[in-house]
Design a protein around this motif. Structure first.
Motif, mmCIF file in Angstrom:
data_model
loop_
_atom_site.group_PDB
_atom_site.id
_atom_site.type_symbol
_atom_site.label_atom_id
_atom_site.label_comp_id
_atom_site.label_asym_id
_atom_site.label_seq_id
_atom_site.Cartn_x
_atom_site.Cartn_y
_atom_site.Cartn_z
ATOM 1 N N HIS A 76 0.838 -1.200 0.000
ATOM 2 C CA HIS A 76 0.000 0.000 0.000
ATOM 3 C C HIS A 76 0.874 1.252 0.000
ATOM 4 C CE1 HIS A 76 -3.296 2.714 1.328
ATOM 5 N NE2 HIS A 76 -2.383 3.223 2.133
ATOM 6 N N TRP A 77 1.911 1.264 0.836
ATOM 7 C CA TRP A 77 2.764 2.448 0.918
ATOM 8 C C TRP A 77 3.756 2.517 -0.236
ATOM 9 C CZ3 TRP A 77 0.673 5.985 3.517
ATOM 10 C CH2 TRP A 77 -0.121 5.681 4.619
ATOM 11 N N ILE A 78 4.174 1.367 -0.763
ATOM 12 C CA ILE A 78 5.022 1.391 -1.961
ATOM 13 C C ILE A 78 4.271 2.066 -3.101
ATOM 14 C CG2 ILE A 78 6.100 -0.063 -3.715
ATOM 15 C CD1 ILE A 78 6.780 -2.060 -1.498
ATOM 16 N N ALA A 79 2.985 1.786 -3.196
ATOM 17 C CA ALA A 79 2.172 2.397 -4.258
ATOM 18 C C ALA A 79 2.081 3.906 -4.097
ATOM 19 C CB ALA A 79 0.774 1.783 -4.256
ATOM 20 N N ARG A 80 2.364 4.419 -2.916
ATOM 21 C CA ARG A 80 2.353 5.862 -2.676
ATOM 22 C C ARG A 80 3.750 6.462 -2.729
ATOM 23 N NH1 ARG A 80 -1.960 3.668 -1.577
ATOM 24 N NH2 ARG A 80 -3.940 4.753 -1.306
ATOM 25 N N GLY A 81 4.681 5.733 -3.307
ATOM 26 C CA GLY A 81 6.016 6.275 -3.561
ATOM 27 C C GLY A 81 7.034 5.999 -2.487
ATOM 28 N N ILE A 82 6.718 5.134 -1.504
ATOM 29 C CA ILE A 82 7.652 4.853 -0.425
ATOM 30 C C ILE A 82 8.491 3.634 -0.782
ATOM 31 C CG2 ILE A 82 7.885 4.269 2.009
ATOM 32 C CD1 ILE A 82 6.850 7.129 1.376
ATOM 33 N N LYS A 83 9.813 3.800 -0.799
ATOM 34 C CA LYS A 83 10.718 2.702 -1.125
ATOM 35 C C LYS A 83 11.724 2.432 -0.002
ATOM 36 C CE LYS A 83 9.056 1.695 -5.166
ATOM 37 N NZ LYS A 83 9.856 1.559 -6.382
ATOM 38 N N ILE A 84 11.555 3.112 1.142
ATOM 39 C CA ILE A 84 12.435 2.869 2.289
ATOM 40 C C ILE A 84 11.565 2.729 3.533
ATOM 41 C CG2 ILE A 84 14.377 3.686 3.666
ATOM 42 C CD1 ILE A 84 15.292 5.388 1.365
ATOM 43 N N PHE A 85 11.812 1.674 4.288
ATOM 44 C CA PHE A 85 11.095 1.440 5.539
ATOM 45 C C PHE A 85 12.098 1.302 6.678
ATOM 46 C CE2 PHE A 85 8.264 0.040 2.211
ATOM 47 C CZ PHE A 85 7.027 0.545 2.609
ATOM 48 N N ARG A 86 11.895 2.080 7.734
ATOM 49 C CA ARG A 86 12.643 1.918 8.978
ATOM 50 C C ARG A 86 11.783 1.014 9.854
ATOM 51 N NH1 ARG A 86 11.390 2.919 14.544
ATOM 52 N NH2 ARG A 86 13.151 3.815 15.626
ATOM 53 N N VAL A 87 12.277 -0.163 10.159
ATOM 54 C CA VAL A 87 11.472 -1.174 10.848
ATOM 55 C C VAL A 87 11.721 -1.095 12.343
ATOM 56 C CG1 VAL A 87 10.959 -3.622 11.042
ATOM 57 C CG2 VAL A 87 11.508 -2.641 8.804
ATOM 58 N N ASP A 88 10.654 -0.887 13.100
ATOM 59 C CA ASP A 88 10.732 -0.703 14.544
ATOM 60 C C ASP A 88 10.864 -2.052 15.249
ATOM 61 O OD1 ASP A 88 10.402 1.240 16.826
ATOM 62 O OD2 ASP A 88 8.749 -0.119 17.278
ATOM 63 N N ASN A 89 11.878 -2.180 16.084
ATOM 64 C CA ASN A 89 12.062 -3.373 16.924
ATOM 65 C C ASN A 89 11.917 -4.699 16.167
ATOM 66 O OD1 ASN A 89 12.618 -2.096 19.385
ATOM 67 N ND2 ASN A 89 10.450 -1.806 19.817
ATOM 68 N N PRO A 90 12.630 -4.879 15.077
ATOM 69 C CA PRO A 90 12.478 -6.144 14.342
ATOM 70 C C PRO A 90 12.938 -7.360 15.129
ATOM 71 C CG PRO A 90 14.367 -4.932 13.523
ATOM 72 C CD PRO A 90 13.649 -4.012 14.469
ATOM 73 N N HIS A 91 13.792 -7.133 16.129
ATOM 74 C CA HIS A 91 14.311 -8.250 16.913
ATOM 75 C C HIS A 91 13.265 -8.843 17.851
ATOM 76 C CE1 HIS A 91 14.849 -4.534 19.144
ATOM 77 N NE2 HIS A 91 14.943 -5.209 20.273
ATOM 78 N N THR A 92 12.080 -8.235 17.944
ATOM 79 C CA THR A 92 11.014 -8.799 18.767
ATOM 80 C C THR A 92 10.012 -9.587 17.929
ATOM 81 O OG1 THR A 92 9.673 -6.787 18.602
ATOM 82 C CG2 THR A 92 11.253 -6.912 20.422
ATOM 83 N N LYS A 93 10.329 -9.782 16.659
ATOM 84 C CA LYS A 93 9.483 -10.574 15.759
ATOM 85 C C LYS A 93 10.312 -11.712 15.178
ATOM 86 C CE LYS A 93 7.306 -6.447 15.932
ATOM 87 N NZ LYS A 93 7.876 -5.288 16.649
ATOM 88 N N PRO A 94 9.670 -12.785 14.717
ATOM 89 C CA PRO A 94 10.423 -13.938 14.207
ATOM 90 C C PRO A 94 11.241 -13.597 12.962
ATOM 91 C CG PRO A 94 8.139 -14.537 14.660
ATOM 92 C CD PRO A 94 8.219 -13.044 14.749
#
Length: 655
Positions: free
Chosen positions: A372-390
């Motif tokens: 959804h956000w890629i379609a709005r021109g977003i190509k960079i994501f800062r991922v919050d606390n990825p170490h708390t997910k598998p």
């Protein structure tokens, strides 16, 4: 691997080839392997590689490393994004075997009669080689073979044409008993995956107004936040990172400084995502409409900035997912959904997602949100606390996205155990936050950066002096010079760096008992008088702009593999350099860690790392002050934190 010839310890290889190594378009990627053979016959090694289009690139011959190490080296330069593969081949090289034997026998005084078999064998090898070399060289090779057979010629004239083919037959060797490794993967990103300058601000604070007690009067919007874009661009940043811009939960909303009780006007934490107004695919209504957001992204692009969004996979209690998919959350024995905890800390405004409950449904929904956000021109994501997910979830998500959008980048915000941080890099995260903030001595910084250089095939660091969560003691107590010091180190040591708004205003008042800001912007609006501070000379913005200009203008600073440290006899100082592999550009940095007193030091430079012989002298120009010095292997420096706490020197040959 053991075939006809052993080939071992191939690099780059991540987790024994389980995951792709990392590179960016145009990067020189070193490939190495250990290979050896029995006896005295010559061995050759080469790299075979192909791009995402499946087309084989020219084979690259490897050169031998330190004598006796049996280590072979080459470099490849991928030129497009996507998944590349390579393999190492080892082979018997009969021409080099022949060349080595014949030259030794001639040096020992042996004549044509002694060398009869050698000359005949050499002619056979050259006849094979004639079919492998370019058409324009074929006659020369056949003529050399003919000379070896001509018994009427003096020995020197018989042998010399064949010996002079060494360079040609290095590039086009006769190969016998070829042994090949399995294929290794190399994922190649666009250049910004390695070289970038990030700036973080909260759109809701830009253009906001607050009462003297900090309570909000007016909420910032995408329209008012867009007015800040030119100033961010003027400082030379090229990524504008926005914390979550989604609706904020009303249930259990936190007040200022993470207080449990929020007032009716308190804005809450953007990381408590979701309410009756929508979830991860919605915009906070007070920020503006979808068109307002698109206009914000367009304006950023017009100023050379790419917008990065926060991807925080957690929910406020009133997020639509809580009602629609209660099975995605952990239920406590009392029947209530478990909220986030980091004992003894409690985050009643956030429900963690349980990724082991309906993993297929969660995966599909998160992928939909990202697209959804890629379609709005977003190509960079800062991922919050990825170490708390598998990790297997992230691996799946990242590579699903890369299949359709290979230019999308993911920054892992993980301040956690080293193995987990490395693991996130290995499974596909483009960049990672690091321990930079807590490396506060020259020795610690050097050791840590050397670890990062050794890990460059799977972990790309992004150095941040501050974040909304982290106000290190060094900034709390170090005064304005420390802000300069940490900015120099972050921007010069690594190709990617970033900072959180307010750094340029020297904001440093801590919240008692914790390593974060008082009146934290995570929980309240924080408008700033940017223009007033700059007009009064109380802004670091011009200095940050100079650092980013230096970074842009010096290609040596665009890479991490080329980081080298030099010795200095004062433990308060650090000295390091970067040399561009494609140009004469070399940058040498000397920086103090002391923000209170001037420091002297004597440098001992590793001149070959700078491209010079040990005896040579050269000119260095300080890009911060414009001063020019004549330097050699040994140099004395004095750094005063109240003028400039660092030298950023470009190195030039003496004319």
């Amino acid at each position: 691997m053991v075939g006809r010839f052993p080939i071992e310890d191939v690099t780059p290889s991540v987790a024994c080839g389980r995951y792709p190594a990392k590179a960016v378009v145009g990067e020189l990627v070193p490939v190495s392997a250990t290979s050896y053979r029995e006896g005295h016959a010559a061995l050759g090694c080469s790299v075979r590689w192909q791009g995402p289009d499946g087309v084989e690139r020219p084979v690259v011959r490897m050169t031998a490393g330190e004598f006796g190490s049996d280590r072979w080296h080459a470099t490849i330069r991928p030129d497009t994004e996507g998944r590349w593969i390579f393999a190492v081949e080892a082979f018997g090289d009969p021409y080099l075997t022949w060349w080595d034997a014949v030259t030794k026998k001639i040096d020992a005084g042996q004549g044509p009669e002694d060398l009869a078999n050698d000359l005949a064998e050499g002619a056979l090898v050259l006849e094979q080689a004639a079919a492998l070399v370019p058409a324009g060289d074929r006659e020369r090779v056949l003529a050399a073979a003919g000379s070896l057979k001509d018994k009427d010629l003096p020995l020197f004239e018989r042998v010399s044409p064949a010996l002079r083919l060494r360079d040609l037959l290095w590039e086009y060797p006769v190969r016998e008993q070829v042994t090949r490794t399995t294929s290794y993967q190399l994922w190649v990103d666009r250049k910004k995956a390695l070289f970038s300058a990030w700036y973080e601000f909260f759109p809701r604070s830009e253009g906001a107004e607050v009462k003297p007690d900090g309570s909000p009067l007016r909420h910032g919007t995408f329209v008012t936040a867009a007015e800040r874009i030119p100033a961010v661009a003027a400082m030379g940043f090229d990524v504008l990172y926005l914390p979550p811009i989604h609706p904020i939960g009303k249930v259990n909303r936190k007040g200022p400084n993470n207080s449990v009780v929020a007032g009716p006007a308190d804005v809450g934490s953007p990381w408590a995502i979701g309410s009756t107004e929508g979830g991860h695919d919605a915009l906070h209504p007070e920020l503006g409409s979808d068109e307002d957001f698109r206009a914000f992204v367009r304006k950023a692009e017009e100023h050379g900035l790419e917008v990065a969004l926060d991807l925080a996979l957690q929910c406020a209690p009133d997020h639509p997912w809580v009602q629609e998919h209660p099975e995605w959350f952990t239920i406590r024995p009392d029947g209530q959904i478990a909220y986030a905890e980091n004992p003894p800390k409690k985050y009643q405004d956030i429900y963690p997602i349980n990724f082991d409950r309906d993993p297929e449904g969660i995966r599909a929904e998160v992928l939909r949100v990202v697209r959804h956000w890629i379609a709005r021109g977003i190509k960079i994501f800062r991922v919050d606390n990825p170490h708390t997910k598998p990790l297997n979830f992230w691996r799946w998500l990242i590579w699903q996205v890369k299949k359709t959008d290979p230019d999308v980048l993911f920054l892992a915000e993980a301040f956690t155990r080293p193995a987990m941080m490395a693991g996130l890099g290995k499974i596909g995260f483009t960049q990672s936050y690091t321990y930079f903030t807590w490396r506060t001595s020259a020795r610690e910084m050097r050791e840590y950066c050397e670890e990062l250089v050794a890990s460059v095939d799977y972990m790309r660091p992004n150095f941040w002096p501050n974040t909304p969560d982290i106000l290190h003691e060094s900034l709390q107590r170090g005064g304005p010079p420390m802000f300069k010091i940490r900015a120099v180190l972050a921007s010069m040591l690594t190709p990617s760096w970033g900072l959180y708004a307010g750094y340029e205003l020297f904001e440093h008042e801590p919240r008692p008992g914790v390593e974060e800001y008082l009146d934290n912007e995570k929980y309240q609006l924080r408008p700033r008088d940017w223009a007033g501070a700059e007009a009064a000379g109380r802004s670091l913005a011009p200095f940050l702009a100079r650092l980013n200009r230096i970074r842009r203008e010096n290609p040596a600073l665009h890479w991490l593999r080329n980081l080298r440290f030099h010795d200095v006899d004062n433990p308060s100082l650090i000295c390091f350099s970067k040399k561009d592999p494609d140009s004469p550009n070399t940058v040498l940095v000397v920086c103090s860690f002391d923000s209170l007193t001037a420091q002297w030091g004597n440098l001992t430079l590793d001149l070959p790392a700078l491209g010079y012989e040990w005896h040579e002298r050269f000119t260095v120009r300080d890009e911060l002050t414009g001063a020019v010095y004549d330097w050699g292997q040994h140099n004395a420096v004095r750094l005063d934190p109240f003028t400039e706490p660092a030298h950023i020197l470009t190195v030039h040959r003496r004319v």
